[in-house]
Structures are given as structure tokens and as C-alpha cells.
Design a protein around this motif. Structure first.
Motif, PDB file in Angstrom:
ATOM      1  N   PHE A   1      56.211 -23.105  51.593  1.00 40.35           N
ATOM      2  CA  PHE A   1      56.594 -22.630  50.260  1.00 40.35           C
ATOM      3  C   PHE A   1      55.365 -22.578  49.347  1.00 40.35           C
ATOM      4  O   PHE A   1      55.099 -21.560  48.691  1.00 40.35           O
ATOM      5  N   ALA A   2      54.604 -23.679  49.296  1.00 37.39           N
ATOM      6  CA  ALA A   2      53.410 -23.731  48.443  1.00 37.39           C
ATOM      7  C   ALA A   2      52.345 -22.749  48.914  1.00 37.39           C
ATOM      8  O   ALA A   2      51.659 -22.119  48.108  1.00 37.39           O
ATOM      9  N   ARG A   3      52.213 -22.594  50.234  1.00 40.10           N
ATOM     10  CA  ARG A   3      51.205 -21.682  50.780  1.00 40.10           C
ATOM     11  C   ARG A   3      51.499 -20.240  50.393  1.00 40.10           C
ATOM     12  O   ARG A   3      50.581 -19.466  50.080  1.00 40.10           O
ATOM     13  N   ASN A   4      52.770 -19.864  50.406  1.00 38.70           N
ATOM     14  CA  ASN A   4      53.129 -18.489  50.058  1.00 38.70           C
ATOM     15  C   ASN A   4      52.736 -18.147  48.623  1.00 38.70           C
ATOM     16  O   ASN A   4      52.423 -16.993  48.311  1.00 38.70           O
ATOM     17  N   ILE A   5      52.762 -19.142  47.752  1.00 41.70           N
ATOM     18  CA  ILE A   5      52.335 -18.930  46.366  1.00 41.70           C
ATOM     19  C   ILE A   5      50.814 -18.952  46.278  1.00 41.70           C
ATOM     20  O   ILE A   5      50.194 -18.072  45.665  1.00 41.70           O
ATOM     21  N   ARG A   6      50.224 -19.948  46.916  1.00 40.89           N
ATOM     22  CA  ARG A   6      48.775 -20.155  46.811  1.00 40.89           C
ATOM     23  C   ARG A   6      47.989 -18.992  47.392  1.00 40.89           C
ATOM     24  O   ARG A   6      46.931 -18.613  46.859  1.00 40.89           O
ATOM     25  N   GLU A   7      48.488 -18.409  48.474  1.00 39.51           N
ATOM     26  CA  GLU A   7      47.722 -17.378  49.169  1.00 39.51           C
ATOM     27  C   GLU A   7      48.223 -15.962  48.877  1.00 39.51           C
ATOM     28  O   GLU A   7      47.830 -15.013  49.555  1.00 39.51           O
ATOM     29  N   ASN A   8      49.054 -15.835  47.861  1.00 41.67           N
ATOM     30  CA  ASN A   8      49.504 -14.507  47.438  1.00 41.67           C
ATOM     31  C   ASN A   8      48.322 -13.777  46.799  1.00 41.67           C
ATOM     32  O   ASN A   8      47.807 -14.205  45.758  1.00 41.67           O
ATOM     33  N   ASP A   9      47.881 -12.702  47.403  1.00 40.32           N
ATOM     34  CA  ASP A   9      46.715 -11.979  46.893  1.00 40.32           C
ATOM     35  C   ASP A   9      47.099 -10.661  46.226  1.00 40.32           C
ATOM     36  O   ASP A   9      46.258  -9.768  46.047  1.00 40.32           O
ATOM     37  N   GLN A  10      48.359 -10.532  45.831  1.00 39.50           N
ATOM     38  CA  GLN A  10      48.809  -9.308  45.165  1.00 39.50           C
ATOM     39  C   GLN A  10      48.073  -9.123  43.842  1.00 39.50           C
ATOM     40  O   GLN A  10      47.767 -10.089  43.134  1.00 39.50           O
ATOM     41  N   THR A  11      47.789  -7.889  43.490  1.00 37.24           N
ATOM     42  CA  THR A  11      47.190  -7.569  42.194  1.00 37.24           C
ATOM     43  C   THR A  11      48.000  -6.471  41.513  1.00 37.24           C
ATOM     44  O   THR A  11      48.735  -5.722  42.166  1.00 37.24           O
TER      45      THR A  11
ATOM     46  N   ASN B   1      56.980 -13.680  38.530  1.00 41.15           N
ATOM     47  CA  ASN B   1      58.154 -14.465  38.889  1.00 41.15           C
ATOM     48  C   ASN B   1      58.800 -14.013  40.201  1.00 41.15           C
ATOM     49  O   ASN B   1      59.930 -14.397  40.497  1.00 41.15           O
ATOM     50  N   ARG B   2      58.072 -13.216  40.951  1.00 41.17           N
ATOM     51  CA  ARG B   2      58.462 -12.866  42.323  1.00 41.17           C
ATOM     52  C   ARG B   2      57.361 -13.257  43.319  1.00 41.17           C
ATOM     53  O   ARG B   2      57.430 -12.897  44.493  1.00 41.17           O
ATOM     54  N   ARG B   3      56.345 -14.002  42.839  1.00 39.64           N
ATOM     55  CA  ARG B   3      55.153 -14.198  43.667  1.00 39.64           C
ATOM     56  C   ARG B   3      55.408 -15.044  44.908  1.00 39.64           C
ATOM     57  O   ARG B   3      54.606 -15.010  45.842  1.00 39.64           O
ATOM     58  N   GLY B   4      56.494 -15.799  44.934  1.00 40.79           N
ATOM     59  CA  GLY B   4      56.843 -16.523  46.154  1.00 40.79           C
ATOM     60  C   GLY B   4      57.530 -15.642  47.172  1.00 40.79           C
ATOM     61  O   GLY B   4      57.586 -15.974  48.369  1.00 40.79           O
ATOM     62  N   GLY B   5      58.090 -14.522  46.695  1.00 43.46           N
ATOM     63  CA  GLY B   5      58.754 -13.580  47.575  1.00 43.46           C
ATOM     64  C   GLY B   5      60.120 -14.049  48.043  1.00 43.46           C
ATOM     65  O   GLY B   5      60.529 -15.196  47.823  1.00 43.46           O
ATOM     66  N   ALA B   6      60.824 -13.146  48.699  1.00 48.31           N
ATOM     67  CA  ALA B   6      62.146 -13.480  49.245  1.00 48.31           C
ATOM     68  C   ALA B   6      62.046 -14.603  50.272  1.00 48.31           C
ATOM     69  O   ALA B   6      62.981 -15.393  50.444  1.00 48.31           O
ATOM     70  N   ALA B   7      60.887 -14.702  50.934  1.00 51.28           N
ATOM     71  CA  ALA B   7      60.709 -15.760  51.936  1.00 51.28           C
ATOM     72  C   ALA B   7      60.868 -17.139  51.310  1.00 51.28           C
ATOM     73  O   ALA B   7      61.464 -18.045  51.906  1.00 51.28           O
ATOM     74  N   ASN B   8      60.353 -17.315  50.098  1.00 52.62           N
ATOM     75  CA  ASN B   8      60.449 -18.626  49.459  1.00 52.62           C
ATOM     76  C   ASN B   8      61.873 -18.959  49.026  1.00 52.62           C
ATOM     77  O   ASN B   8      62.255 -20.130  48.976  1.00 52.62           O
TER      78      ASN B   8
END
Length: 656
Positions: free
Chosen positions: A165-175, A232-239
Motif C-alpha cells: 500500500f505504502a509503496r504504491n503511493i511512494r513510487e507513483n511517478d504520475q505527472t 486523491n487517486r494516487r494510490g489507485g484502485a489497487a490500494n
């Protein structure tokens, strides 16, 4: 935020202070695996030996636990901050293995019986014994074998899912990119720092130095909505799927212990004592915040209506409007521009100022030292007692954002103190500040997180398991929240100029206006905290429900409603991690923090009271229950009066 971690390893270095210094070794991915495997194997062998060894089981336990943490501690923090993804991944694998080791330790019936048979020598031993027995019970030592095995599997899976869960936020490289009219209102310095030419395109990510100024300053509502929604979607549906699974597993874990909910399981060990008292507390806070929030919302809605040239009844204040109109409200009412404050609070000058304030308050010195670090931005300081010259501990500061780094602000208590072993503590402070300068709230965040670090490095506990921030989760924020006040008071702000001779200086009128600005829209701020705490409680109070369904239902009842397409629960890392059914602790502990300020009198620059606080609270860790320590420090039972004044915006930090 305090990050419950493990204990940091040490390497002895040169002469003088360095002869006793303990620092974090730099490990690559292969070294992490080898070190972790060896430490856990040795730890298991030592734990097995404890079941038959004669002597002081509490002291032997302390030695065994510390020996494991000495290896695993550096790995823990590197898993969240190291620039190399391979190192972070290896660190996360070690943390899962450590979780399995720790669970097996606390499910060992022979060890449990040894601890049960202990005759404590004094109150500290008695508390340590009870802490260990609680940990055994919570890990399922008394469960039937099949349930005990399932409990171990659940704890391992939760650890793995929380990391993911934390990794999906930390490594989100969307711009995201914005241009033209979408850039209206953004400060020139903000655009210049990001290389945006007039008429050019701005590209931003999800680090705080990008997001927060944009939301405060962008006049284009569509741009704010787009950025808010993506953030507020940066974790994605996966999270969302991960969170639902985590909630389900925690409910199942409580059921194994014959408890109705995970909240029942968690809260029995907290100051609050159980769900019933928490419900009363949330009701009390909610009654105050509702009225305060309603007034704030109407003021900001009127501002938006005027901006749009529309009648008030035709305008709704949206979630993405909050930061922007609060900033406009502050500029118009208190004449304070948060972005302009960065010139008054250069980041490195603020760092040196905080060190100096802490030195004066707690009679210590911070001595910079050149030690191995995981990134060139990181700095290290020996912490030395100002009176005796004794080396007390060390602290690392990792202040600026980078790819792959933990995205929030937190203190990692990576090495705990143990007087029984002459063991020095170390903390690692991790933030994501703008390199150029800080806003008012960011200065307060710096003081807050540094307060957590100080809680760790000034610990003088007998046993490592009770060191520093090992206190009850609903007290752990209190010392740090109290330290935020030093960012607001004229007497401490006056010291900043010593570290920034070329900076503009705040005068008495500006400090007064800063205090007014801080209190504006406090109803909205605390209503938000109340919503987060209530949502967290709702997720874990009963049978599991889909996290997004609960969030939509609860936000629909707020003045702003649910923001379409957002998935905030997938980015709410606190409740996927160690603050589950504990987010209320921010408000609970703030009530204690604001009450403890009364002991300092008219000025927070009070080394005598600071020394008492260091001795009675910071040094003791969890050797005593938090409630007892607070009452001893205050000389009376605590009160919520100052907290409710703060919620209403009525508590001034300026003493008269």
C-alpha cells in the motif's frame, strides 16, 4: 507522525565523541539479505535458549531483542528512504521476515511461562513484565494451535499488504501538466523553481512542494479540481483492494481473540481504554467542530460567490476550493501570504533555528559530524548533554523530496535506548520540504517531527522495548504537538534571526497576524481531523465494509459532499499502517499537548520546565503509563479546555 520501526545498528568510529558514536551502516541489497537472515537466525537461537536459561529473563530478553534490532533497524529505515529501489525492496522483504520472527517469539509458550514467573524488582520491571505479557496475549500465545497459526499468517499478510500500500503511493511517478490560464495565481517563484517560462507549461507530481502551493494559489477552479482528483487517486484502485483486504484481516484477527471488532482489540491498550470512551470523545469533538466548521464554510462560500459573480445560493464550496479560499481568507483578514513567508523561513536556517531552540529548552547540544549517509541531502548530529558533555545519542535529518522516498513527514525511532546495555538511541527525521523555504504550517510540521526525534534521542529507559516513542499510540503525538508552539511564540521566533541574517525579520505585528492566520478556519481544519478519525473508527469498529462505500457515505454528510472520482482511502496510509483504529490519537494527544503548555507559564523559553519535561516525560519512554506521567508533570489531572478553545479558534499563542 511517528513511524513505529525497529532499532538502528551501530558502528564504532574514531576518538573523542566519535569513539562512542553509533551510526547507520550503508548496505546494498545483497548485504541487507545476508545481514537480515543472519540476525534472525541468531535471534531465534538466543530466544530458544531463553526458555531454559536461568537468571534475569527481563535483562536477557532486552539483550536478545536489541541484538536483532541492531541488524534489522538500519534495514527498516533504508526500506523507506534509500534512493536505490533494489535496496528498498530488499528492506521490505526483511521487514516481513522480521514480522514472522517477532510473531513466533510472542507465540512461544515456554517464553511466555518464563515471563509469567518473573518477580519484578521494582515498578519499571513490573511495567516491562506487563508489556511483554500484553504482547504475548495480543500475538495469540493462548490461542489453540490452529488459531495461533492463523494469527501468525494474518500478521505476516497484513505487514506485506501495508508495505505494498505504502509503496504504491511512494513510487507513483504520475505527472500532470498545466498551461495558460491554468497557471493564473501561481507565485512567480514557484514557476521559476520549476523552470516554467512565461506562457509555458508546468509539470508537477505528487510531492508536497508541488501540490500544496498549487492548491493554495491556483485561481482556475478546473485546474484545482483536476489536481485534487489526481492527488486523491494516487494510490489507485489497487490500494482500495489492499485496504479492504487489510480491514478484513484485522477483523478476522479480532475474532480469533473473541472480540467484536479490531477497535476492541486495539483500544484496550490505549489511554482511551476502549470503543465506548472513544465514541464519547468523538461526540464531544464533533459537537464543537460542527458549529465552528459551519461558520468557516459560509465565509469561504461567500468569497467564492463574489469571485464568480454569482448569488450565494447558487454556489457550493468544493473540496478542491478549501486550500485556495482559506489562503485568500488569510490574506484578506490577517494580511499573511503563505508563499511570501518562505523568504522569512529558509529551510536550512529553520533547521539550525530548531536545533538551537531545542538546545536551550532541553540543555543539549547538536554537534554535526561527517558520517556515512544514504543520500547527499542527509545530515547527522551527535546529541550531547550540555551540562556533562556526555554523548547521549544521534539524529539524522533527511529533509527534501526525491523519487522513491517516503512521501510524508515522519520520525523513525530506529534505535532505542537501554541503560541496562549502555545503549545510545538514534532517530531519523524524514520530511519532504521545499528546498528554498517553508510556510507557516511547514515550520510547525518541522517542529512537530523534530519533537518526535527528540523524544527518541533523549530517552533514558532501562529497557530498549520501552524507549522513546514506545508510549501509548494516543499519547505519542503529544510531546511533538506541544513542541509546535515554539514555532508560534515571539520569544522563540526572535531567535531565528541569528541563523538568517540576510532574511526579512518578523516584527511584533507580523507575529500577531501569523497567530490570527493560524486560527482562521480552524473549525474546518479540526472538522477534517474529526472526519478522518471517525472514518478510521467506522472501518474498524464493526464488521468489514468496503472502504470506499464508507467514505462516500460519510463525506456525503459533510458541507462539501463526496468529490466525484476521488479515492482518498487508497491514499490514507495511516489507517493501512500502524494508526489503524488510532487516528483519533492526533486529537486526543493534542488535548494533552495544549494542556501541558500551561506548565511553561508566560514564556515557552523556560529551561527549568524544559528540564522537568525531559526528565519526567521524554526520558521515561513507556516505563510508566502516559496518564501517570502527564499528571505528575502538570501536578493535576489533565483538562480539554485549551483544546476546545483551539478548535474554536479562540486560543492565541501570543501571551499578553
Amino acid at each position: 507522525m511517528i513511524w513505529r520501526g525497529l532499532v538502528l545498528a551501530g558502528l564504532l568510529t574514531a576518538s573523542g565523541l566519535a569513539s562512542a558514536r553509533v551510526t547507520l551502516p550503508m548496505l546494498d541489497a545483497k548485504q541487507i539479505k545476508a545481514s537480515c537472515d543472519q540476525a534472525l537466525a541468531v535471534g531465534q537461537a538466543r530466544a530458544n535458549a531463553l526458555t531454559t536459561r536461568q537468571g534475569n529473563i527481563l535483562l536477557d530478553w532486552d539483550r536478545t531483542a536489541a541484538s536483532v534490532e541492531t541488524a534489522v533497524g538500519p534495514i527498516y529505515v533504508l526500506a523507506y528512504v534509500h534512493p536505490d529501489k533494489a535496496v528498498r525492496d530488499a528492506g521490505e522483504a526483511c521487514i516481513v521476515a522480521y514480522t514472522q520472527f517477532e510473531t513466533s517469539l510472542y507465540q512461544n509458550e515456554a517464553l511466555y511461562q518464563r515471563v509469567q514467573a518473573v518477580e519484578p524488582a521494582d515498578a519499571i520491571d513490573r511495567k516491562f513484565k506487563q508489556d511483554l505479557l500484553n504482547a504475548f496475549a495480543d500475538s495469540g500465545v493462548s490461542l489453540p494451535p490452529a488459531k495461533r497459526e492463523r494469527a501468525a499468517a494474518i500478521l505476516t499478510e497484513i505487514q506485506s499488504l501495508s508495505q505494498q500500500f505504502a509503496r504504491n503511493i511512494r513510487e507513483n511517478d504520475q505527472t500532470l501538466s498545466f498551461s495558460g490560464a491554468q497557471l493564473a495565481g501561481l507565485p512567480a517563484t514557484y514557476l521559476e523553481q520549476r523552470g516554467v517560462e512565461p506562457g509555458g507549461t508546468l509539470t508537477v507530481g505528487f510531492d508536497s512542494p508541488d501540490y500544496a502551493p498549487f492548491m493554495r494559489s491556483a485561481r482556475d477552479e478546473g485546474a484545482r479540481q483536476r489536481y485534487y482528483t489526481a492527488f486523491n487517486r494516487r494510490g489507485g484502485a489497487a490500494n482500495l483492494e489492499l485496504l479492504d483486504r487489510i480491514v478484513q484481516l484485522r477483523y478476522e484477527y479480532a475474532q480469533l481473540h473473541d472480540l467484536a471488532s479490531f477497535s476492541d482489540f486495539v483500544l484496550k491498550r490505549r489511554m482511551v481504554g476502549g470503543p465506548a470512551r472513544l465514541e464519547r470523545f468523538l461526540d464531544e469533538v464533533g459537537a464543537v467542530t460542527r458549529d465552528a466548521e459551519a461558520g468557516d464554510v459560509e465565509r469561504l462560500r461567500a468569497m467564492k460567490a463574489k469571485d464568480l459573480g454569482k448569488p450565494l445560493e447558487a454556489v457550493t464550496l468544493q473540496q478542491w476550493d478549501r486550500s485556495y479560499y482559506i489562503e485568500q481568507y488569510r490574506q484578506q483578514t490577517a494580511k499573511i501570504d503563505q508563499e511570501a513567508l518562505r523568504a522569512y523561513f529558509p529551510s536550512l536556517a529553520v533547521r539550525d533555528w530548531i536545533l538551537a531552540v531545542t538546545e536551550g529548552q532541553y540543555s543539549v547540544r547538536f554537534v554535526p559530524a561527517d558520517v556515512p549517509v544514504w543520500h547527499e541531502d542527509v545530515t547527522y548530529y551527535d546529541v550531547v548533554d550540555a551540562r556533562s558533555g556526555e554523548l547521549l545519542s544521534g539524529i539524522y535529518l533527511d529533509l527534501f523530496p526525491r523519487d522513491g522516498k517516503y512521501k510524508h513527514a515522519a520520525a523513525f525511532p530506529v534505535r532505542g535506548a537501554s541503560r541496562a546495555q549502555d545503549r545510545l538511541p538514534i532517530s531519523v527525521l524524514v520530511t519532504n520540504f521545499d528546498r528554498q523555504g517553508l510556510t507557516q504550517s511547514e515550520v510547525e510540521t518541522f517542529f512537530h517531527e523534530f519533537g518526535h526525534g527528540v523524544h527518541g534521542v533523549l530517552s533514558r529507559t532501562r529497557y530498549v522495548s520501552q524507549a522513546g516513542t514506545s508510549v501509548e499510540r494516543d499519547f505519542v503525538e503529544a510531546p511533538s504537538q506541544m513542541f509546535e508552539e515554539w514555532a508560534r511564540r515571539p520569544e522563540s521566533l526572535a531567535l531565528l534571526q541569528q541563523f538568517c541574517s540576510g532574511c526579512p525579520q518578523l516584527d511584533a505585528e507580523q507575529i500577531e497576524r501569523l497567530d490570527v492566520a493560524r486560527r482562521l478556519a480552524s473549525g474546518m481544519r479540526y472538522a477534517r481531523q474529526h472526519l478522518y478519525a471517525s472514518y478510521d473508527f467506522a472501518l474498524y469498529r464493526g464488521k468489514p465494509q468496503p472502504a470506499m462505500d464508507v467514505w462516500k457515505q460519510m463525506t456525503a454528510a459533510t458541507p462539501y459532499g463526496y468529490a466525484p472520482e476521488t479515492q482518498f482511502p487508497g491514499a490514507f496510509s495511516h489507517i493501512a499502517g500502524s494508526y489503524a483504529s488510532g487516528y483519533y490519537g492526533y486529537m486526543w494527544s493534542e488535548a494533552i499537548a495544549l494542556d501541558m503548555l500551561s506548565a511553561f507559564g508566560a514564556s515557552v523559553i523556560n529551561p527549568q520546565v524544559g528540564q522537568r519535561f525531559r526528565t519526567l516525560i521524554l526520558a521515561r519512554g513507556s516505563e510508566r503509563p502516559a496518564g501517570e506521567m502527564v499528571q505528575d508533570f502538570l501536578g493535576r489531572p489533565p483538562s480539554n479546555t485549551a483544546f476546545f478553545e483551539e478548535v474554536r479558534g479562540q486560543r492565541s499563542a501570543i501571551t499578553r
